[in-house]
Scaffold this motif. Sequence first.
Motif, PDB file in Angstrom:
ATOM      1  N   ALA A   1      50.940  73.246 -73.679  1.00  0.00           N
ATOM      2  CA  ALA A   1      51.320  74.096 -74.375  1.00  0.00           C
ATOM      3  C   ALA A   1      50.729  75.437 -73.956  1.00  0.00           C
ATOM      4  O   ALA A   1      51.647  76.544 -73.958  1.00  0.00           O
TER       5      ALA A   1
ATOM      6  N   THR B   1      47.347  70.297 -75.164  1.00  0.00           N
ATOM      7  CA  THR B   1      47.029  71.632 -75.186  1.00  0.00           C
ATOM      8  C   THR B   1      47.043  72.439 -73.971  1.00  0.00           C
ATOM      9  O   THR B   1      47.663  73.648 -73.894  1.00  0.00           O
TER      10      THR B   1
ATOM     11  N   GLY C   1      42.646  71.045 -80.938  1.00  0.00           N
ATOM     12  CA  GLY C   1      42.968  71.205 -79.538  1.00  0.00           C
ATOM     13  C   GLY C   1      42.151  70.669 -78.587  1.00  0.00           C
ATOM     14  O   GLY C   1      42.644  70.648 -77.359  1.00  0.00           O
TER      15      GLY C   1
ATOM     16  N   TYR D   1      54.185  70.643 -79.454  1.00  0.00           N
ATOM     17  CA  TYR D   1      53.871  69.725 -78.008  1.00  0.00           C
ATOM     18  C   TYR D   1      53.265  68.271 -78.176  1.00  0.00           C
ATOM     19  O   TYR D   1      53.833  67.611 -77.266  1.00  0.00           O
TER      20      TYR D   1
ATOM     21  N   LEU E   1      50.854  73.517 -81.069  1.00  0.00           N
ATOM     22  CA  LEU E   1      50.145  72.295 -80.671  1.00  0.00           C
ATOM     23  C   LEU E   1      50.728  71.100 -81.300  1.00  0.00           C
ATOM     24  O   LEU E   1      51.213  70.172 -80.699  1.00  0.00           O
TER      25      LEU E   1
ATOM     26  N   ASP F   1      43.519  64.302 -85.459  1.00  0.00           N
ATOM     27  CA  ASP F   1      44.372  63.803 -84.261  1.00  0.00           C
ATOM     28  C   ASP F   1      44.068  62.272 -84.257  1.00  0.00           C
ATOM     29  O   ASP F   1      43.075  61.587 -84.156  1.00  0.00           O
TER      30      ASP F   1
ATOM     31  N   ALA G   1      43.611  76.670 -78.255  1.00  0.00           N
ATOM     32  CA  ALA G   1      44.280  76.240 -79.472  1.00  0.00           C
ATOM     33  C   ALA G   1      44.415  77.203 -80.439  1.00  0.00           C
ATOM     34  O   ALA G   1      45.397  77.331 -81.219  1.00  0.00           O
TER      35      ALA G   1
END
Length: 450
Positions: free
Chosen positions: A207, A204, A306, A270, A267, A312, A259
Amino acid sequence: MKQLKKRTLFVLLFAILMAAGLAVFLGLYVVNGEDWATFQANRHVYSNGKVAVGTITDRNGTVLYDCETGSYADDAALRKATLHAVGDGAGNIGAGALTLFDNLLIDYSPIFGTSGAGNTVALSIDGDLNKLAYEALDGQSGTVALYNYKTGEILCMVSSPAYDPENESETAAVAAGDSAYTGAYLNRFLSSTYTPGSTFKLVTAAAALENLDMDSFSYTCTGSITVDGATVTCTAAHGTQTFGECLTNSCNCAFATLALELGGDVLEEYAQAAGLLDSAAVNGFTTAAGSFTASEDGTAALAWSGVGQSTDLVNPCAELVLMGCIANGGTAASPTMLHSVTGSLGFSAYYEDAGSVSIGWSADTCNTLKWMMRDNVLNKYSSTLDFGDLAVCAKSGTAEVGEGEPHAWFVGFVNSSATPYAFVVVVEHGGTGTEAAGEIAAQLLAAACG
């Protein structure tokens, strides 16, 4: 006379066909000879489907496995600590040297064929570092790894739980599915994925650095924010912070806000550029791929993504390489478990250029993240972790995973040309990243860096 000519032509034609056949055979022999010699039906080098020649050692020459006798190291602790690097005879551990380097163990020459002694395959790992890391995990499930981001050599690669391959009761318990050995065949470093927790804030942050104006960024944290009717909480009300302080404090509210401003597609882009979503090859073994779901803009799911939560998932090996790339300006050596191969006459029998990996982040971004991670250590972690004089740059992660304690992460690198090491520690259900995983990283770095 005519009959003699016919016989002469026949002999000449036969000779030409013989020469052509011999040429074809020699060509096939040059191309495929090693595959023929190392085929598992060759009883000179295989016994019951297992390589029966050659020796596996660590980088310092300590014998980890003797293929002729089928025996592991003398030290039981070392056997456990290096099990996933060496592998097992039955092939249950697919990422071990016995599977990945079986052809290299066989001393083959196109002139002399296969020798009886085989090659000595030295792995890049240091047995003592592996023992230290395995013992530091203290029976907890997880993985610890350390690699040289300049050369690519993996110096430590531990997966827990493991078992003693020469202890019949332990091997029987693993085969029977004893819960104490759940996942013992799995190399968690190469084949697992975990919720990354706050280690994902580096993605994050990258980015934000490349897409937003962060020069005068400040954020006031009151302890929580409300996103689409849901609450994103912090560990404390951090007050007004600079961007660097947001990372040092691991402020969920700040990174959730970033985010939301960046959006899910950015996101994901990246995370992809960082190499966290794709599989990679380590000595021919395919690592597990990570995942990131680009949640709809403005949602709590995107806010939590984020900060490294939500859906994730990250593979520890991919995280390790990312650390090496940040340390090295965006490019690092590809990881390898192979140090050298030496023939029976003492000559080097194999060389491999590990190659390199590049991430899609600029060198300036990597350099900024490097110094932000250095500030983490100086202003946050140094109060509880002792890294001595090492220029350690790091990020902790505490990943909520539903039931039980969070998974603990600690990742980073040493910013040094003398000891260019990147590391990753994951302790399953270990609690907070700094306490559970950071202490293991500190012990490992102290031993690795002398």
